[in-house]
Motif scaffolding. Structure first.
Motif, short mmCIF file in Angstrom:
data_model
loop_
_atom_site.label_atom_id
_atom_site.label_comp_id
_atom_site.label_asym_id
_atom_site.label_seq_id
_atom_site.Cartn_x
_atom_site.Cartn_y
_atom_site.Cartn_z
N ILE A 112 26.51 -4.85 9.37
CA ILE A 112 25.12 -4.76 9.84
C ILE A 112 25.10 -3.77 11.00
CG2 ILE A 112 23.17 -6.04 10.81
CD1 ILE A 112 24.60 -8.59 9.68
N ARG A 113 24.08 -2.91 11.03
CA ARG A 113 23.94 -1.97 12.13
C ARG A 113 22.46 -1.68 12.37
NH1 ARG A 113 25.85 3.87 9.55
NH2 ARG A 113 24.01 4.15 8.24
N GLU A 114 22.18 -1.14 13.52
CA GLU A 114 20.83 -0.69 13.85
C GLU A 114 20.78 0.81 13.61
OE1 GLU A 114 17.75 -0.72 17.61
OE2 GLU A 114 19.59 -1.88 17.73
N SER A 115 19.73 1.29 12.96
CA SER A 115 19.68 2.70 12.59
C SER A 115 19.67 3.63 13.80
CB SER A 115 18.46 2.98 11.70
OG SER A 115 17.27 2.61 12.35
N SER A 116 19.22 3.15 14.96
CA SER A 116 19.21 4.01 16.15
C SER A 116 20.60 4.15 16.77
CB SER A 116 18.23 3.47 17.19
OG SER A 116 18.66 2.19 17.65
N ASP A 117 21.55 3.29 16.38
CA ASP A 117 22.93 3.36 16.89
C ASP A 117 23.89 3.08 15.75
OD1 ASP A 117 25.19 3.49 18.43
OD2 ASP A 117 24.80 1.64 19.53
N PRO A 118 24.02 4.01 14.81
CA PRO A 118 24.77 3.73 13.59
C PRO A 118 26.28 3.56 13.78
CG PRO A 118 24.10 6.02 13.65
CD PRO A 118 23.42 5.34 14.80
N HIS A 119 26.80 3.86 14.95
CA HIS A 119 28.24 3.72 15.18
C HIS A 119 28.61 2.31 15.62
CE1 HIS A 119 28.77 7.94 14.46
NE2 HIS A 119 27.82 8.20 15.35
#
Length: 65
Positions: free
Chosen positions: A31-38
């Motif tokens: 799971i990740r947030e698109s504004s911080d894909p790393h």
């Protein structure tokens, strides 16, 4: 983590940088947030189901005070 095929919710609203993205493979769920894909959170299906069940049941509701 580049080998994942990331999916966004249909509620994302045009694919902007304010969406949660989810991917799954033989290692588990990412799971990740698109504004911080790393920054990627990984878990297994059982733990994610338990967490989502808790959210739906209101177990994580913060009370005022």
């Amino acid at each position: 983590m580049n080998e994942y095929t990331w999916r966004q919710s249909s509620f994302c609203g045009g694919g902007g940088n304010n969406c949660i993205e989810v991917a799954a493979d033989h290692r588990g769920i990412a799971i990740r947030e698109s504004s911080d894909p790393h920054a990627v959170l990984t878990t297994d299906p059982t733990a994610l189901r338990a967490f989502l069940r808790g959210v739906k049941e209101g177990r994580f509701h913060l009370s005022a005070g």
